[in-house]
Design an enzyme around this catalytic site. Structure first.
Site, mmCIF file in Angstrom:
data_model
loop_
_atom_site.group_PDB
_atom_site.id
_atom_site.type_symbol
_atom_site.label_atom_id
_atom_site.label_comp_id
_atom_site.label_asym_id
_atom_site.label_seq_id
_atom_site.Cartn_x
_atom_site.Cartn_y
_atom_site.Cartn_z
ATOM 1 N N GLY A 10 -35.854 47.793 -7.426
ATOM 2 C CA GLY A 10 -33.985 47.453 -7.809
ATOM 3 C C GLY A 10 -33.418 46.461 -6.432
ATOM 4 N N GLY A 13 -31.045 43.103 -6.814
ATOM 5 C CA GLY A 13 -29.839 42.906 -7.805
ATOM 6 C C GLY A 13 -28.872 42.852 -6.191
ATOM 7 N N GLN A 14 -27.607 43.531 -6.436
ATOM 8 C CA GLN A 14 -26.099 43.241 -5.531
ATOM 9 C C GLN A 14 -26.672 44.329 -4.665
ATOM 10 N N ASP A 15 -27.314 45.294 -4.941
ATOM 11 C CA ASP A 15 -26.814 46.243 -3.874
ATOM 12 C C ASP A 15 -28.339 46.441 -3.159
ATOM 13 N N ASP A 60 -42.793 47.423 -12.398
ATOM 14 C CA ASP A 60 -41.420 48.422 -13.530
ATOM 15 C C ASP A 60 -41.376 49.706 -13.206
ATOM 16 N N LEU A 82 -32.475 51.791 -6.634
ATOM 17 C CA LEU A 82 -31.070 51.333 -7.365
ATOM 18 C C LEU A 82 -31.613 50.444 -8.795
ATOM 19 N N ALA A 83 -32.985 50.692 -9.403
ATOM 20 C CA ALA A 83 -33.148 50.089 -10.268
ATOM 21 C C ALA A 83 -32.810 50.427 -11.455
ATOM 22 N N ALA A 84 -31.529 49.869 -12.626
ATOM 23 C CA ALA A 84 -31.482 50.476 -13.933
ATOM 24 C C ALA A 84 -30.462 48.829 -14.176
ATOM 25 N N THR A 127 -24.070 57.188 -10.552
ATOM 26 C CA THR A 127 -22.525 56.246 -10.962
ATOM 27 C C THR A 127 -21.400 57.410 -11.245
ATOM 28 N N GLU A 129 -19.616 56.499 -13.388
ATOM 29 C CA GLU A 129 -19.857 56.512 -14.753
ATOM 30 C C GLU A 129 -20.341 58.286 -15.437
ATOM 31 N N TYR A 151 -24.987 53.962 -20.844
ATOM 32 C CA TYR A 151 -25.924 54.662 -19.865
ATOM 33 C C TYR A 151 -24.977 55.598 -18.387
ATOM 34 N N LYS A 155 -27.784 58.418 -16.493
ATOM 35 C CA LYS A 155 -27.328 58.693 -15.389
ATOM 36 C C LYS A 155 -27.454 60.040 -14.916
HETATM 37 P P1 NAP Z 1 -28.060 45.273 -10.377
HETATM 38 O O1 NAP Z 1 -26.856 44.085 -9.182
HETATM 39 O O2 NAP Z 1 -27.417 45.411 -12.143
HETATM 40 O O3 NAP Z 1 -29.456 45.612 -9.944
HETATM 41 C C1 NAP Z 1 -29.957 46.171 -10.742
HETATM 42 C C2 NAP Z 1 -31.687 46.034 -10.347
HETATM 43 O O4 NAP Z 1 -31.906 47.022 -10.816
HETATM 44 C C3 NAP Z 1 -31.819 44.567 -10.612
HETATM 45 O O5 NAP Z 1 -32.680 44.494 -9.492
HETATM 46 C C4 NAP Z 1 -33.096 44.716 -11.751
HETATM 47 O O6 NAP Z 1 -34.034 43.823 -11.491
HETATM 48 C C5 NAP Z 1 -33.505 46.052 -11.592
HETATM 49 N N1 NAP Z 1 -34.461 46.644 -13.046
HETATM 50 C C6 NAP Z 1 -33.593 46.559 -13.969
HETATM 51 N N2 NAP Z 1 -34.776 47.546 -14.611
HETATM 52 C C7 NAP Z 1 -35.642 47.574 -14.716
HETATM 53 C C8 NAP Z 1 -36.647 48.370 -14.426
HETATM 54 N N3 NAP Z 1 -36.974 48.152 -15.529
HETATM 55 N N4 NAP Z 1 -38.054 48.294 -13.287
HETATM 56 C C9 NAP Z 1 -37.478 47.391 -12.381
HETATM 57 N N5 NAP Z 1 -36.414 47.433 -11.406
HETATM 58 C C10 NAP Z 1 -35.188 46.775 -12.483
HETATM 59 O O7 NAP Z 1 -26.800 46.730 -10.353
HETATM 60 P P2 NAP Z 1 -26.550 46.712 -7.963
HETATM 61 O O8 NAP Z 1 -25.284 46.686 -8.743
HETATM 62 O O9 NAP Z 1 -26.768 46.304 -7.563
HETATM 63 O O10 NAP Z 1 -26.437 48.741 -8.874
HETATM 64 C C11 NAP Z 1 -27.300 49.379 -7.975
HETATM 65 C C12 NAP Z 1 -27.865 50.755 -8.740
HETATM 66 O O11 NAP Z 1 -26.551 51.164 -8.739
HETATM 67 C C13 NAP Z 1 -28.691 50.883 -10.356
HETATM 68 O O12 NAP Z 1 -29.023 51.693 -10.055
HETATM 69 C C14 NAP Z 1 -26.594 51.026 -10.667
HETATM 70 O O13 NAP Z 1 -26.366 51.340 -12.424
HETATM 71 C C15 NAP Z 1 -26.324 51.787 -9.572
HETATM 72 N N6 NAP Z 1 -24.726 51.862 -9.145
HETATM 73 C C16 NAP Z 1 -24.410 50.618 -9.620
HETATM 74 C C17 NAP Z 1 -22.551 50.510 -9.031
HETATM 75 C C18 NAP Z 1 -21.729 49.366 -8.740
HETATM 76 O O14 NAP Z 1 -20.607 49.715 -8.933
HETATM 77 N N7 NAP Z 1 -21.939 48.605 -8.533
HETATM 78 C C19 NAP Z 1 -22.078 51.424 -9.000
HETATM 79 C C20 NAP Z 1 -22.481 53.521 -9.277
HETATM 80 C C21 NAP Z 1 -24.060 52.869 -9.168
HETATM 81 P P3 NAP Z 1 -33.516 42.448 -12.432
HETATM 82 O O15 NAP Z 1 -32.741 41.346 -11.107
HETATM 83 O O16 NAP Z 1 -35.080 42.163 -12.365
HETATM 84 O O17 NAP Z 1 -32.412 42.583 -13.646
HETATM 85 O O1 G4F Z 2 -17.053 45.457 -14.147
HETATM 86 P P1 G4F Z 2 -17.437 47.008 -15.243
HETATM 87 O O2 G4F Z 2 -18.333 45.966 -16.351
HETATM 88 O O3 G4F Z 2 -17.853 48.017 -14.456
HETATM 89 P P2 G4F Z 2 -18.598 49.361 -15.194
HETATM 90 O O4 G4F Z 2 -17.793 49.350 -16.992
HETATM 91 O O5 G4F Z 2 -16.881 50.084 -14.500
HETATM 92 O O6 G4F Z 2 -19.348 49.566 -13.714
HETATM 93 C C1 G4F Z 2 -20.199 48.989 -13.371
HETATM 94 O O7 G4F Z 2 -19.894 50.193 -12.496
HETATM 95 C C2 G4F Z 2 -19.847 51.849 -12.396
HETATM 96 C C3 G4F Z 2 -19.734 52.892 -11.536
HETATM 97 O O8 G4F Z 2 -17.917 52.820 -11.712
HETATM 98 C C4 G4F Z 2 -21.378 51.586 -12.201
HETATM 99 F F1 G4F Z 2 -22.444 52.607 -12.385
HETATM 100 C C5 G4F Z 2 -21.731 50.683 -13.335
HETATM 101 O O9 G4F Z 2 -23.203 50.470 -13.537
HETATM 102 C C6 G4F Z 2 -21.531 49.307 -13.328
HETATM 103 O O10 G4F Z 2 -21.750 48.606 -11.914
HETATM 104 O O11 G4F Z 2 -16.154 47.275 -16.401
HETATM 105 C C7 G4F Z 2 -15.222 47.558 -15.134
HETATM 106 C C8 G4F Z 2 -13.696 48.366 -15.774
HETATM 107 C C9 G4F Z 2 -14.407 48.586 -17.621
HETATM 108 O O12 G4F Z 2 -12.984 49.413 -18.362
HETATM 109 C C10 G4F Z 2 -13.844 47.919 -18.950
HETATM 110 O O13 G4F Z 2 -13.890 48.187 -20.146
HETATM 111 O O14 G4F Z 2 -13.675 46.311 -16.897
HETATM 112 C C11 G4F Z 2 -13.262 46.800 -18.734
HETATM 113 N N1 G4F Z 2 -13.300 44.295 -18.653
HETATM 114 C C12 G4F Z 2 -12.357 44.806 -19.098
HETATM 115 N N2 G4F Z 2 -13.131 43.458 -19.438
HETATM 116 C C13 G4F Z 2 -13.705 43.796 -18.731
HETATM 117 C C14 G4F Z 2 -13.993 43.132 -19.268
HETATM 118 N N3 G4F Z 2 -15.749 44.754 -18.524
HETATM 119 C C15 G4F Z 2 -16.419 43.569 -17.989
HETATM 120 N N4 G4F Z 2 -17.684 44.013 -17.630
HETATM 121 N N5 G4F Z 2 -16.642 42.246 -18.529
HETATM 122 C C16 G4F Z 2 -15.048 42.066 -19.416
HETATM 123 O O15 G4F Z 2 -14.528 41.089 -20.293
#
Ligand code: NAP
Ligand code: G4F
Length: 338
Positions: A10, A13-15, A60, A82-84, A127, A129, A151, A155
């Site tokens: 991963g 991605g962002q992280d 992958d 971090l992949a998801a 997460t 979630e 999702y 997780k």
């Molecule tokens: P992200 O930007 O969507 O990055 C996800 C990464 O996973 C990308 O590098 C993506 O590759 C890679 N990936 C997806 N499917 C894969 C596969 N089958 N094999 C290998 N790599 C794969 O997510 P993020 O925000 O950085 O989050 C990192 C992790 O923390 C995720 O697991 C997410 O669920 C978890 N998380 C995030 C948050 C948040 O608020 N950001 C909160 C809690 C948990 P591509 O670039 O090719 O798509």
């Molecule tokens: O930004 P969201 O899509 O993030 P969500 O669903 O909270 O998930 C993110 O945080 C999780 C940790 O709690 C991670 F595990 C997950 O990978 C991801 O990074 O939506 C946030 C909120 C939701 O309630 C959604 O229904 O915003 C609401 N929302 C309202 N309008 C929207 C929109 N979400 C998105 N994506 N797009 C909209 O137009």
């Protein structure tokens, strides 16, 4: 001292962007896995590609053999997963795929560690979630999981299987339970990035309207730069364990819109209710409306994390507040538009 070797699934991605920066600055050798893509998958991490301690491999996490081969070849001291498929809304459209990546993919990495070297430390990106529809006003490591999406459900499997492998095979396998964290590197279809990108363009006359879904869900939003510090600390502890990482402050989506509009000096007034709710600008033009398209079949209404354990054991707490986060994201949008 021998350099530590990190393997990041991963990394694109962002992280992955922020964790790479942190580990390179700590003198790690950083190996990351990219997937084949029809566009450039390494756009975010471009600036590290020429670093002599940075290496990218194809792989992958749904391809068990690719994971096993990479673990054998790289011989990492630490693996960060971090992949998801990380979009909750999209997981309702691709539930089997999401389960395959977010649940079974994690098990495949654990199997590779078990079969190769039990000393490799493993981090799983869990997460908030997973708490889903919770009755707890503030969620910590002891709060029950009640996920509301494919999702979140996948997780939860990943969380438990990480604990299982820790207990059954004595692996150093830890779960982070991270609440929402954002940054300029956030994916375009998450709500913070969408709001900031659209309102910035609207303020410059480059876009007419922003369409959102549920405005009343509450989220606990931190900065990804702060959160990857916690991720790293989790693997530097004496014992593997699970940690909630959050700010402890929650806001509705509507409040996030209002904070962004204020920083952009965009005057908005809200009118109407439900699907008819709109925001108008100083000229009375509708610049925000609501559409069912962005509603999910099930919603997580309320998330607010208690990171007391991380504060005590990891000496970690979030530093960047929500206004600083939004300011930085706005400045990034402005720079990319200039
Ligand atoms: P992200 O930007 O969507 O990055 C996800 C990464 O996973 C990308 O590098 C993506 O590759 C890679 N990936 C997806 N499917 C894969 C596969 N089958 N094999 C290998 N790599 C794969 O997510 P993020 O925000 O950085 O989050 C990192 C992790 O923390 C995720 O697991 C997410 O669920 C978890 N998380 C995030 C948050 C948040 O608020 N950001 C909160 C809690 C948990 P591509 O670039 O090719 O798509
Ligand atoms: O930004 P969201 O899509 O993030 P969500 O669903 O909270 O998930 C993110 O945080 C999780 C940790 O709690 C991670 F595990 C997950 O990978 C991801 O990074 O939506 C946030 C909120 C939701 O309630 C959604 O229904 O915003 C609401 N929302 C309202 N309008 C929207 C929109 N979400 C998105 N994506 N797009 C909209 O137009």
């Amino acid at each position: 001292m021998k350099k530590k070797i990190a393997l990041i699934f991963g990394i694109t991605g962002q992280d992955g962007y922020y964790l790479s920066d942190l580990l390179l600055n700590k003198n790690y050798k950083v190996h990351g896995v990219k997937r084949r893509s029809s566009s450039v998958p390494t756009k975010r991490i471009e600036k590290y590609l020429n670093n002599k301690n940075f290496f990218i491999h194809y792989g992958d996490i749904t391809d068990t053999s690719s994971i096993q081969n990479l673990v054998e070849k790289i011989k990492p001291t630490e693996i960060y997963n971090l992949a998801a498929q990380s979009h909750v809304g999209v997981s309702f459209f691709t539930p089997l795929y999401t389960a395959n990546v977010n649940a079974i993919g994690v098990l495949s990495i654990l199997e590779a560690i078990k079969n190769t070297n039990h000393k490799i430390k493993f981090y799983q990106a869990g997460t908030s979630e997973m708490f889903g529809k919770t009755i707890s006003k503030i969620q910590n490591e002891n709060t029950n999981f009640n996920p509301q999406s494919p999702y979140g459900t996948a997780k939860v499997f990943a969380h438990h299987i990480t604990k299982n492998y820790r207990d059954a095979y004595n692996l150093f396998a830890s779960n982070g339970i991270l609440f929402n964290h954002e940054s300029p590197m956030r994916g375009e279809n998450f709500v913070t990035k969408k709001i900031i990108s659209s309102l910035t363009k609207i303020s410059l006359g480059l876009q007419k309207k922003l369409i959102l879904g549920n405005l009343y869900a509450k989220r606990d939003w931190g900065h990804a730069k702060d959160y990857v510090e916690a991720i790293h600390k989790i693997l530097q502890q004496k014992k593997p364990d699970d940690y909630v990482i959050s700010t402890g402050k929650e806001y509705t989506i509507k409040e996030f819109v209002n904070m962004t509009a204020k920083l952009l000096k965009l005057k908005i007034k809200w009118r109407g209710k439900g699907l008819k709710e709109i925001a108008i600008d100083a000229n009375g033009k509708t610049i925000i409306s609501v559409s069912k398209v962005y509603y999910r079949p099930l919603e997580v209404d309320y998330l607010k994390g208690d990171s007391a354990k991380a504060k005590k054991n990891l000496k970690w707490q979030s530093k960047i507040n929500i206004n600083e986060l939004i300011r930085e994201m706005i400045d990034f949008e402005l720079q990319s538009l200039a």
